[in-house]
Design an enzyme around this catalytic site. Structure first.
Site, PDB file in Angstrom:
ATOM      1  N   TYR A  41      -9.021   5.295   8.036  1.00 40.58           N
ATOM      2  CA  TYR A  41      -9.172   5.570   9.473  1.00 40.58           C
ATOM      3  C   TYR A  41     -10.136   6.746   9.579  1.00 40.58           C
ATOM      4  O   TYR A  41      -9.873   7.811   9.014  1.00 40.58           O
ATOM      5  CB  TYR A  41      -7.843   5.999  10.082  1.00 40.58           C
ATOM      6  CG  TYR A  41      -6.774   4.926  10.179  1.00 40.58           C
ATOM      7  CD1 TYR A  41      -6.601   4.198  11.356  1.00 40.58           C
ATOM      8  CD2 TYR A  41      -5.916   4.660   9.116  1.00 40.58           C
ATOM      9  CE1 TYR A  41      -5.591   3.234  11.469  1.00 40.58           C
ATOM     10  CE2 TYR A  41      -4.904   3.699   9.220  1.00 40.58           C
ATOM     11  CZ  TYR A  41      -4.761   2.988  10.399  1.00 40.58           C
ATOM     12  OH  TYR A  41      -3.767   2.043  10.512  1.00 40.58           O
ATOM     13  N   HIS A  62       0.849  -1.205   0.000  1.00 35.68           N
ATOM     14  CA  HIS A  62       0.000   0.000   0.000  1.00 35.68           C
ATOM     15  C   HIS A  62       0.878   1.246   0.000  1.00 35.68           C
ATOM     16  O   HIS A  62       1.737   1.406   0.849  1.00 35.68           O
ATOM     17  CB  HIS A  62      -0.912   0.024   1.237  1.00 35.68           C
ATOM     18  CG  HIS A  62      -2.122  -0.844   1.089  1.00 35.68           C
ATOM     19  ND1 HIS A  62      -3.268  -0.666   1.827  1.00 35.68           N
ATOM     20  CD2 HIS A  62      -2.362  -1.891   0.275  1.00 35.68           C
ATOM     21  CE1 HIS A  62      -4.168  -1.574   1.470  1.00 35.68           C
ATOM     22  NE2 HIS A  62      -3.637  -2.340   0.547  1.00 35.68           N
ATOM     23  N   PRO A  89      -3.922  -0.102  19.020  1.00 40.68           N
ATOM     24  CA  PRO A  89      -3.751  -0.604  17.644  1.00 40.68           C
ATOM     25  C   PRO A  89      -3.772   0.472  16.556  1.00 40.68           C
ATOM     26  O   PRO A  89      -3.453   0.169  15.396  1.00 40.68           O
ATOM     27  CB  PRO A  89      -4.927  -1.565  17.467  1.00 40.68           C
ATOM     28  CG  PRO A  89      -5.941  -1.122  18.459  1.00 40.68           C
ATOM     29  CD  PRO A  89      -5.184  -0.552  19.622  1.00 40.68           C
ATOM     30  N   LYS A 120       1.265  -0.693  15.166  1.00 43.33           N
ATOM     31  CA  LYS A 120       2.693  -0.788  15.494  1.00 43.33           C
ATOM     32  C   LYS A 120       3.066  -2.029  16.317  1.00 43.33           C
ATOM     33  O   LYS A 120       4.253  -2.330  16.464  1.00 43.33           O
ATOM     34  CB  LYS A 120       3.142   0.463  16.267  1.00 43.33           C
ATOM     35  CG  LYS A 120       3.126   1.740  15.435  1.00 43.33           C
ATOM     36  CD  LYS A 120       4.136   1.670  14.313  1.00 43.33           C
ATOM     37  CE  LYS A 120       4.055   2.804  13.347  1.00 43.33           C
ATOM     38  NZ  LYS A 120       4.291   2.413  11.952  1.00 43.33           N
ATOM     39  N   TYR A 122       4.165   6.280  10.130  1.00 43.46           N
ATOM     40  CA  TYR A 122       3.274   5.193   9.715  1.00 43.46           C
ATOM     41  C   TYR A 122       4.064   4.100   8.984  1.00 43.46           C
ATOM     42  O   TYR A 122       3.856   2.914   9.226  1.00 43.46           O
ATOM     43  CB  TYR A 122       2.134   5.726   8.835  1.00 43.46           C
ATOM     44  CG  TYR A 122       1.013   4.728   8.687  1.00 43.46           C
ATOM     45  CD1 TYR A 122      -0.015   4.666   9.631  1.00 43.46           C
ATOM     46  CD2 TYR A 122       0.988   3.820   7.634  1.00 43.46           C
ATOM     47  CE1 TYR A 122      -1.032   3.739   9.520  1.00 43.46           C
ATOM     48  CE2 TYR A 122      -0.025   2.886   7.515  1.00 43.46           C
ATOM     49  CZ  TYR A 122      -1.036   2.852   8.464  1.00 43.46           C
ATOM     50  OH  TYR A 122      -2.035   1.914   8.357  1.00 43.46           O
TER      51      TYR A 122
HETATM   52  C1  PHB Z   1      -5.894  -4.525  10.867  1.00 39.00           C
HETATM   53  O1  PHB Z   1      -5.914  -4.767   9.649  1.00 39.00           O
HETATM   54  O2  PHB Z   1      -6.322  -5.336  11.683  1.00 39.00           O
HETATM   55  C2  PHB Z   1      -5.389  -3.227  11.339  1.00 39.00           C
HETATM   56  C3  PHB Z   1      -4.861  -2.336  10.415  1.00 39.00           C
HETATM   57  C4  PHB Z   1      -4.379  -1.122  10.831  1.00 39.00           C
HETATM   58  C5  PHB Z   1      -4.439  -0.776  12.164  1.00 39.00           C
HETATM   59  C6  PHB Z   1      -4.950  -1.672  13.095  1.00 39.00           C
HETATM   60  C7  PHB Z   1      -5.427  -2.898  12.678  1.00 39.00           C
HETATM   61  O3  PHB Z   1      -4.005   0.426  12.568  1.00 39.00           O
END
Ligand code: PHB
Ligand code: APR
Length: 391
Positions: free
Chosen positions: A202, A74, A294, A298, A385
């Site tokens: 997000y 990505h 989460p 990280k 990130y």
């Molecule tokens: C996930 O795909 O479970 C996932 C992706 C990004 C995050 C947290 C969880 O920041």
């Protein structure tokens, strides 16, 4: 019954298994001792975004073939608020990208690799106890199939997660713990439905946070912020999708496909760091030493960078230099605290904090607005990130 190895690794999560693979690569003998079954370990659904540093370490360990075949690179990530989405172009801003590949798959690859190279893993070990790590001959005792066993080692690696036995075995006065608990959780749902977008979204909404993630072009992972008092049984799949859809930006909401959940769970959010990460001949790595919320994914990446540093430190030790093991804790913590800061900041930015009050809410909005208008601010987010360098 007593056996001997160079490094006794407690825990067969990603930290323990990757450490085992990296040590194997360096010709260092190791045994992994895990209290659960392999199926149980594989049943835990966790995040799925790998930094380049983690991909490099998996390559170094010789376990990146499937990751490169099936992982989704990505180049960007999206933030949404007020029904608008804003793309952060990770690749343009940093020259790097991330790889979407589930922790479950990483764990499976590491398990298969370990079986193929013939390094031993003890699953379903009971009463795992670590001994003598303040001296020069540490050992581990456990019960396997009703039989008491002892494993002598040069070192013990505590890769046994937040609730493990290793950190808990350190005298209280030798360890300092830093913790922040957030007043909400994430309700996550995994389903065989196509992602709502080709990249992650997000979202900050007046109903709370949402995240649209994925595992592949046919499997999605969705999350919504929920009160800690909620019970997963109270959330039917339909109720989840209804709420998730309300929090998606409209274009993505229109593309949402619903399907039965393969897994649904609520995870609390916590920031936690233990210092130091070395106690004589015991080292802590991964969730045993620290937890991040989460937001930003990280956790697995830090686990990988910890064991990257630890495997190098141990290899140096066996080549005759103590420098690596003497500086492991300090070097690992320098990276950990920066990831803690980013995960904490990203959590504050994106979630609904009812206790922040009207001024706090305005600050949050101003920060989001600034971020999507300032290339400098986006670059700082992108740099974190995609992951800071492993120094
Ligand atoms: C996930 O795909 O479970 C996932 C992706 C990004 C995050 C947290 C969880 O920041
Ligand atoms: N004895 C042996 N094994 C133990 C013990 C014990 N007393 N206690 C816990 N374990 C095992 C757990 O069953 C688990 O399989 O240690 C393992 C730790 O694995 P994880 O919790 O996955 O931690 P880690 O390998 O450090 O991986 C960190 O996992 O929690 C996520 O977000 C986190 O992605 C990050 C990653």
């Amino acid at each position: 019954m007593t056996t001997r190895t160079q490094v006794a690794i407690i825990g067969a999560g990603p930290s323990g298994l990757l450490l085992g693979a990296l040590l194997h690569r360096a010709g260092i003998d190791n045994v992994v001792i895990e209290q659960r079954s392999a199926d149980y370990v594989l049943g835990r659904i966790r995040a799925g975004v790998l930094e380049q540093v983690a991909v490099d370490l998996l390559e170094e360990a010789g376990v990146a073939t499937r990751l490169h075949a099936e992982g989704l690179p990505h180049d960007g990530v999206n933030l949404s608020f007020d029904g608008q989405r804003h793309r952060i172009d990770l690749h343009r801003l940093t020259g790097k990208r991330v790889m979407v590949y589930g922790q479950t798959e990483v764990t499976r690859d590491l398990m298969d690799h370990r079986a193929a190279v013939g390094r031993p893993t003890v699953y379903e070990a009971d009463q795992v106890t670590v001994h003598g790590f303040d001296g020069s001959n540490p050992w581990v005792t456990y019960v396997e199939g009703g039989v008491a066993r002892r494993l002598d080692a040069d070192f013990i690696a505590g890769c046994d997660g937040f609730h493990g036995v290793c950190r808990a075995s350190v005298p209280r006065n030798a360890i300092q713990e830093y913790e922040k608990v957030y007043p909400f959780g994430w309700l996550g749902l995994l389903a065989d439905v196509p992602p709502v977008d080709h990249e992650l979204i997000y979202g900050h909404t007046e109903r709370g946070f949402m995240l649209a993630s994925m595992r592949s072009s046919t499997r999605s992972r969705f999350y919504i912020q929920c009160p800690l008092t909620d019970k997963v049984e109270d959330w039917s799949d339909d109720a989840f999708y209804d709420e998730f859809q309300r929090r998606l930006p409209p274009d993505a909401a229109a593309r949402l496909v619903r399907g039965p959940s393969l897994e649904k769970s609520i995870a609390p959010l916590r920031s936690f760091v233990a210092e130091p990460l070395r106690f004589g001949r015991l080292f802590l790595a991964g969730d045993a030493g620290h937890i991040v919320p989460p937001t930003g994914a990280k956790g697995l990446n830090l686990a990988a960078s910890d064991v990257g540093l630890l495997s190098r430190a141990l290899a140096e030790h066996y080549r005759g230099s103590p420098a690596g093991i003497d500086t492991y804790s300090q070097r690992a913590l320098a990276r950990i605290w920066k990831a803690e800061r980013f995960s904490w900041w990203f959590t504050q930015l994106m979630h609904l904090f009812p206790d922040n009050g009207p001024f706090g809410a305005k600050m949050q909005r101003a920060e989001l607005d600034y971020l999507v208008r300032s290339e400098a601010a986006q670059k700082a987010v992108a740099e974190n990130y995609v992951g800071l360098p492993l120094e």
